[in-house]
Structure formats: structure tokens, C-alpha cells
Design a protein around this motif. Structure first.
Motif, short mmCIF file in Angstrom:
data_model
loop_
_atom_site.label_atom_id
_atom_site.label_comp_id
_atom_site.label_asym_id
_atom_site.label_seq_id
_atom_site.Cartn_x
_atom_site.Cartn_y
_atom_site.Cartn_z
N GLN A 42 23.07 -9.60 10.46
CA GLN A 42 21.97 -10.07 9.62
C GLN A 42 22.24 -11.47 9.07
O GLN A 42 21.32 -12.26 8.87
CB GLN A 42 21.76 -9.12 8.45
N LEU A 43 23.52 -11.75 8.82
CA LEU A 43 23.91 -13.05 8.28
C LEU A 43 24.64 -13.89 9.31
O LEU A 43 24.35 -15.07 9.49
CB LEU A 43 24.78 -12.84 7.03
N LEU A 44 25.61 -13.26 10.01
CA LEU A 44 26.41 -13.97 11.00
C LEU A 44 26.58 -13.11 12.25
O LEU A 44 26.96 -11.95 12.16
CB LEU A 44 27.79 -14.32 10.44
N GLY A 52 30.14 -19.91 10.33
CA GLY A 52 29.44 -19.47 9.13
C GLY A 52 30.33 -19.44 7.90
O GLY A 52 29.90 -19.83 6.81
N VAL A 53 31.57 -19.00 8.08
CA VAL A 53 32.51 -18.99 6.95
C VAL A 53 32.93 -20.43 6.62
O VAL A 53 33.06 -20.80 5.45
CB VAL A 53 33.74 -18.12 7.25
N LYS A 54 33.13 -21.23 7.64
CA LYS A 54 33.48 -22.64 7.42
C LYS A 54 32.47 -23.33 6.52
O LYS A 54 32.83 -24.07 5.60
CB LYS A 54 33.57 -23.35 8.77
N ASN A 55 31.20 -23.06 6.77
CA ASN A 55 30.12 -23.70 6.00
C ASN A 55 29.64 -22.85 4.85
O ASN A 55 28.63 -23.17 4.22
CB ASN A 55 28.96 -24.03 6.94
N ARG A 56 30.33 -21.76 4.60
CA ARG A 56 30.09 -20.85 3.49
C ARG A 56 28.69 -20.23 3.49
O ARG A 56 28.09 -20.02 2.45
CB ARG A 56 30.37 -21.53 2.15
N LEU A 57 28.22 -19.91 4.71
CA LEU A 57 27.06 -19.03 4.78
C LEU A 57 27.46 -17.64 4.32
O LEU A 57 26.64 -16.86 3.86
CB LEU A 57 26.51 -18.99 6.21
N THR A 111 42.77 -23.37 8.97
CA THR A 111 42.58 -24.26 7.82
C THR A 111 41.89 -25.56 8.22
O THR A 111 41.15 -26.14 7.42
CB THR A 111 43.93 -24.56 7.13
N ASP A 112 42.08 -26.01 9.45
CA ASP A 112 41.37 -27.20 9.91
C ASP A 112 39.87 -26.93 10.03
O ASP A 112 39.08 -27.88 10.14
CB ASP A 112 41.91 -27.67 11.26
N ASN A 113 39.49 -25.66 10.05
CA ASN A 113 38.08 -25.28 10.09
C ASN A 113 37.62 -24.72 8.75
O ASN A 113 36.68 -23.91 8.70
CB ASN A 113 37.86 -24.26 11.21
N ASN A 114 38.29 -25.15 7.69
CA ASN A 114 37.91 -24.79 6.31
C ASN A 114 37.89 -23.28 6.09
O ASN A 114 37.05 -22.76 5.37
CB ASN A 114 36.54 -25.39 5.95
N THR A 115 38.81 -22.57 6.72
CA THR A 115 38.92 -21.12 6.57
C THR A 115 40.39 -20.74 6.40
O THR A 115 41.29 -21.52 6.72
CB THR A 115 38.34 -20.38 7.79
#
Length: 349
Positions: A42-44, A52-57, A111-115
């Protein structure tokens, strides 16, 4: 916070692994936030989880590394190393220790992908299940089989055609006639609805995937927690690694096989050709996994593979004492891996 995942709500991972974790987090006085689960894509979706987690969806998600080969080349090595480690508890432990304590490149992939990869685990033993019966490797020649990563090489050895698509899309593909079989954990039979569309199971283990990102968190959110909160979160990760690997994948496989007659499933051990094929496949896979990782941009693939293989005997000894008890296995994963992560530095760069 939100946890978005592609699996359907009835997938064993939610009920048997994630739900107990969320209950523990809610009861932990050091953690003062709740996590709301948004399942079923539904979300990802499966392919969008990391982004999606990288961009904080979503604040958290379940990441399947094969859908992020470019971003996660080192993590995808674990996923590709399907033929390694007959003992799932030991194989998972060796991968956890190699990844978290011996592979800075692996952690940088996230971490390079903001996660931040808070928990990692393995799937259940893979088997082949098909719309129509098959009793030998020769019977699969020319069939279209869902297989990703290293399993695509296995399917090519069968002279069949590998199809790369998410597991939750396979039922409709079979119904349309664009897919004949899948290679995957038997938990998919009930969680994704293959009982009716692919009831013919070849009951021969075909390896298992490793390096599944069970709890991958947005790095900004992780760094916004207090040191005490980060330490508390890490203290629960060994548990979900064990519960996911054992309760959400291994045990449902055993349960489903015991209910085969009731569910109308057709089991066959085959004619011996599947075991011979998988042995040949496994012998070639060390070199193949290293080559694939290097082609994907990983710098130290051979060293990481050697590390995993060297750690495996230690984890076989541990697995002899824990068996498949998720509490004991979780304690071992915590003691040997997660407790050694410093909450003041892990995921903070």
C-alpha cells in the motif's frame, strides 16, 4: 513511525516476527515511539522499499537486496550466495557476523542511501513449485520459472527460462500463462496464494537467500534518536533475525508440508536429478558469486566470501547448542553480533 512492506498482511513475517518485535518495542521504557505497519504494498512495493525509506516515505521497511543491485552490491552478495550453508541458523549467523562486524563496505551500502540496516535475516529453504507436475530436471526444460539473482543461473542449468518478478506478482502471471513455476520458500504458498495456482511441489531443498533487510530504517530518523533509544532498538534485533528466519520461514515450511494432503498439494522427491543439479550448481557458485559482486561494483567480494565461509564452522557449533529454538538463536545473534554494535557510532556517519 511507519513500517511499509510489500508482503500481504497474512505473511508469516508479520505475525510471527514483526508483531512480537513491535510488542517488545512498545513495552520497552527506553523507547517512546510506536510503529504502525502498512503492509501489502500500500505504501511501498518490493522494488521501491529502499528508495522509499531513503526518502522517508516510510520510516522502516523490508528490503530485498536483489531489487537494489546497484545500490547494495555488497549486500546482494549475501542474497546471491544461495547455495552456501546447509544449516540455516548457522548460515544466517555467519552472514550476520560477516556483514555487521567485518564488512564496512556492506554497511556503507545502506548509509550511502540514507538508511540503516537494523536487522538482517534469511529466508526459508527454497523449493520448486509449479502449475503442472514435474518429476525430473528434464521435465522443467523450456518452462518459465520465477527466479532472481543466483537462482536464475540454476534455472538456466535446467534449460528453462528465468523470470524476474516479485513473488506477490506470480499468481496473476501463472493465471495469465506467462509463468509456469517458481523457486521460493514454501511460506509463499499460503501468504501469496500459490496453493491453488502452483500446487505441484518438488520437495528438494534448493538453498536459501541471505541478507534480507528485515528492519531497514531511515538514517535521519535513526540519528534523531537518543543514544539510549538506539541501544534499546539494537537490543531487540537479534530476536527478529531469529524469529524471521525460524518462525516466519522454516517452521511454516514444515507446517505446510505436513498439511499437503489437506491443502491438495502434490509432493514429489523427484528422480534424484534435482539433488545432482544443485550439487553441481553449488560447486560453481563461489566463483560465480564473487564475479557477480565484482561486476556489480563491490571492491572486496572474494574477501567477504572467504570471511563468511571461515565463520561458518563457529556458527555450526553454536547452532548445535541452540537448535531451531528462536529464543536461543536470538540470544546467540545478539551476543555474537548485535551487542557489539556501538549505538553512538553505528549508522551515524
Amino acid at each position: 513511525m511507519t513500517y511499509g512492506a510489500y508482503m500481504a498482511p497474512k505473511h508469516p513475517f508479520f505475525e510471527r516476527a514483526l508483531k512480537p518485535l513491535l510488542e517488545d518495542i512498545k513495552a520497552d521504557p527506553r523507547i517512546d515511539f510506536d510503529i504502525r505497519v502498512i503492509p501489502g504494498g500500500q505504501l511501498l512495493g518490493a522494488r521501491e522499499s529502499l528508495e522509499g525509506v531513503k526518502n522517508r516515505l516510510a520510516d522502516f521497511s523490508f528490503v530485498v537486496p536483489v531489487y537494489n543491485r546497484t545500490e547494495l552490491p555488497a549486500i546482494n552478495l549475501f542474497f546471491q550466495f544461495i547455495a552456501f550453508g546447509d544449516n540455516v541458523v548457522a548460515g544466517t549467523g555467519a552472514v550476520l557476523e560477516a556483514m555487521y562486524l567485518n564488512c564496512p563496505e556492506c554497511l556503507r551500502n545502506y548509509t550511502d542511501n540514507n538508511t540503516v540496516p537494523l536487522a538482517t535475516g534469511s529466508g526459508g529453504q527454497y523449493r520448486i513449485f509449479c502449475k503442472d507436475p514435474a518429476n525430473s530436471v528434464a521435465d522443467l526444460k523450456g518452462r518459465k520459472i520465477r527466479a532472481v539473482g543466483a537462482l536464475a543461473r540454476l534455472v538456466n542449468m535446467m534449460q528453462a527460462t528465468p523470470m524476474n518478478l516479485p513473488a506477490n506478482e506470480g499468481v496473476s502471471a501463472i493465471q495469465r500463462g506467462t509463468l509456469d513455476c517458481l523457486i521460493g520458500p514454501l511460506a509463499w504458498m499460503t501468504s501469496f496464494g500459490y496453493v491453488d495456482t502452483a500446487p505441484n511441489i518438488i520437495d528438494v531443498p534448493m538453498g536459501y537467500v541471505k541478507g534480507l533487510g528485515l528492519v531497514v530504517m531511515n538514517k535521519d530518523r535513526w540519528q534523531g534518536l537518543t543514544s539510549e533509544q538506539r541501544a534499546a532498538m539494537l537490543s531487540h534485533m537479534g530476536e527478529i533475525s531469529a524469529r524471521s528466519t525460524i518462525d516466519a520461514y522454516l517452521k511454516p515450511d514444515e507446517e505446510l508440508l505436513s498439511q499437503a494432503d489437506e491443502l491438495g498439494l502434490n509432493l514429489t522427491k523427484g528422480d534424484g536429478s534435482f539433488e545432482a543439479l544443485f550439487e553441481t550448481f553449488g560447486e560453481a557458485e563461489v566463483a560465480e558469486v564473487i564475479a557477480a559482486a565484482e561486476a556489480g561494483g563491490m571492491e572486496n567480494a572474494a574477501v567477504l566470501v572467504e570471511t563468511i565461509m571461515n565463520l561458518y564452522p563457529k556458527w555450526l557449533d553454536i547452532a548445535e547448542t541452540t537448535g531451531n529454538d528462536p529464543i536461543k538463536v536470538g540470544e546467540a545473534y545478539t551476543r555474537e553480533v548485535y551487542s557489539k554494535l556501538d549505538p553512538d557510532t553505528f549508522g551515524m556517519n
